[in-house]
Design an enzyme around this catalytic site. Structure first.
Site, mmCIF file in Angstrom:
data_model
loop_
_atom_site.group_PDB
_atom_site.id
_atom_site.type_symbol
_atom_site.label_atom_id
_atom_site.label_comp_id
_atom_site.label_asym_id
_atom_site.label_seq_id
_atom_site.Cartn_x
_atom_site.Cartn_y
_atom_site.Cartn_z
ATOM 1 N N GLU A 120 7.825 2.150 -6.092
ATOM 2 C CA GLU A 120 7.924 1.724 -4.692
ATOM 3 C C GLU A 120 7.921 2.940 -3.759
ATOM 4 O O GLU A 120 8.291 4.045 -4.165
ATOM 5 C CB GLU A 120 9.236 0.953 -4.483
ATOM 6 N N ASP A 121 7.528 2.713 -2.507
ATOM 7 C CA ASP A 121 7.604 3.778 -1.512
ATOM 8 C C ASP A 121 9.034 3.938 -0.995
ATOM 9 O O ASP A 121 9.582 5.024 -0.970
ATOM 10 C CB ASP A 121 6.625 3.522 -0.351
ATOM 11 N N ASP A 148 14.500 -0.595 1.006
ATOM 12 C CA ASP A 148 15.222 -0.771 2.272
ATOM 13 C C ASP A 148 16.353 -1.781 2.034
ATOM 14 O O ASP A 148 17.460 -1.409 1.669
ATOM 15 C CB ASP A 148 14.209 -1.219 3.329
ATOM 16 N N ARG A 201 -0.099 6.872 7.261
ATOM 17 C CA ARG A 201 0.045 6.922 5.802
ATOM 18 C C ARG A 201 -0.461 8.250 5.246
ATOM 19 O O ARG A 201 -0.042 8.689 4.186
ATOM 20 C CB ARG A 201 -0.751 5.788 5.147
ATOM 21 N N LYS A 241 0.813 -1.197 0.000
ATOM 22 C CA LYS A 241 0.000 0.000 0.000
ATOM 23 C C LYS A 241 0.856 1.259 0.000
ATOM 24 O O LYS A 241 0.373 2.350 -0.278
ATOM 25 C CB LYS A 241 -0.891 0.028 1.264
ATOM 26 N N GLY A 242 2.112 1.080 0.379
ATOM 27 C CA GLY A 242 2.979 2.228 0.656
ATOM 28 C C GLY A 242 3.114 3.252 -0.451
ATOM 29 O O GLY A 242 3.275 4.439 -0.190
HETATM 30 P P1 IMP Z 1 12.808 -4.134 1.369
HETATM 31 O O1 IMP Z 1 12.265 -5.359 0.696
HETATM 32 O O2 IMP Z 1 13.692 -4.479 2.537
HETATM 33 O O3 IMP Z 1 13.493 -3.175 0.419
HETATM 34 O O4 IMP Z 1 11.585 -3.450 2.070
HETATM 35 C C1 IMP Z 1 10.819 -2.524 1.484
HETATM 36 C C2 IMP Z 1 9.515 -2.374 2.252
HETATM 37 O O5 IMP Z 1 9.719 -2.313 3.668
HETATM 38 C C3 IMP Z 1 8.878 -1.066 1.874
HETATM 39 O O6 IMP Z 1 8.070 -1.202 0.726
HETATM 40 C C4 IMP Z 1 8.095 -0.719 3.127
HETATM 41 O O7 IMP Z 1 6.820 -1.321 3.084
HETATM 42 C C5 IMP Z 1 8.887 -1.321 4.258
HETATM 43 N N1 IMP Z 1 9.731 -0.299 4.928
HETATM 44 C C6 IMP Z 1 11.076 -0.280 4.961
HETATM 45 N N2 IMP Z 1 11.537 0.789 5.653
HETATM 46 C C7 IMP Z 1 10.444 1.474 6.054
HETATM 47 C C8 IMP Z 1 10.269 2.708 6.812
HETATM 48 O O8 IMP Z 1 11.208 3.402 7.228
HETATM 49 N N3 IMP Z 1 8.978 3.080 7.023
HETATM 50 C C9 IMP Z 1 7.905 2.378 6.576
HETATM 51 N N4 IMP Z 1 8.033 1.236 5.853
HETATM 52 C C10 IMP Z 1 9.294 0.788 5.599
HETATM 53 MG MG MG Z 2 5.961 -1.457 0.834
#
Ligand code: IMP
Ligand code: MG
Length: 184
Positions: free
Chosen positions: A103-104, A107, A173, A47-48
């Site tokens: 993507e939001d 990470d 959000r 949803k981000g």
């Molecule tokens: P990744 O797969 O580790 O890159 O994670 C990405 C997902 O983790 C994002 O789409 C977010 O939903 C969540 N996420 C990572 N860091 C944050 C943050 O600081 N705030 C809110 N959601 C986060």
């Molecule tokens: Mg996300």
């Protein structure tokens, strides 16, 4: 009942509303130039990225198609296992399309890498990605190495952030800005 996040959990504003708007407009301009003459399939990861993509597509001066998918990544414990599950798939056919994933935040980069592989296997004409936020992590194999084509802002690796689509336990959000979220 103290598990409910309160406004006291919000820290410093990291990126203000006007700063976000200006950067989103720039991204839209760049994407419009890069995809001139084409009609990209913009895929937002729920949803981000819902709030971000709503503003981004209105800054793109091209006939785009918009679609959504949702993923779940099985929590912290399995972050390194590479397990990402599609919980809502696309309505649109990816084959022969110029696909732009939105993507939001990137990470660890796990979600993005998974989606690039998943969509890349469906014969798109091209496949690129755009993220509002990139966690600035210089470790090899970390997000700094993630294959992101368009980045809104880099944020410090230590900051957990909320607002403009990003949540902490589904809250915040709807903030118009991006703030640090205190977890301690
Ligand atoms: P990744 O797969 O580790 O890159 O994670 C990405 C997902 O983790 C994002 O789409 C977010 O939903 C969540 N996420 C990572 N860091 C944050 C943050 O600081 N705030 C809110 N959601 C986060
Ligand atoms: Mg996300």
């Amino acid at each position: 009942m103290t598990s409910f996040p309160t406004p006291g959990d919000l820290g410093e504003t990291l990126i203000g509303e006007e700063q976000i708007a200006a950067r989103v407009a720039e991204l839209g301009e760049q994407i419009s130039l890069d995809y001139a003459g084409r009609n990209p399939l913009v895929i937002a990861v729920l949803k981000g990225s819902a709030i971000f993509v709503a503003d981004l597509v209105r800054s793109i001066e091209l006939p785009i198609t918009l679609d959504f998918l949702a993923v779940s990544s099985y929590g912290e414990a399995t972050k390194n296992s590479g397990v990402v599950k599609i919980v809502k798939d696309l309505d649109q056919d990816v084959s022969g399309r110029d696909v732009l994933i939105v993507e939001d935040i990137v990470d660890s980069g796990l979600t993005l890498r998974y989606l690039l592989e998943y969509l890349g296997g469906q014969q798109p004409t091209s496949l690129k990605s755009c993220t509002l936020l990139l966690r600035d992590d210089q470790e090899a194999g970390g997000p700094a190495d993630a294959p992101v084509d368009y980045v809104g802002f880099k944020i410090p690796s230590s900051a957990f952030v909320v607002g403009y689509g990003l949540d902490a336990a589904q809250k915040y959000r709807n903030l118009r800005y991006i703030a640090e979220y205190r977890t301690d």
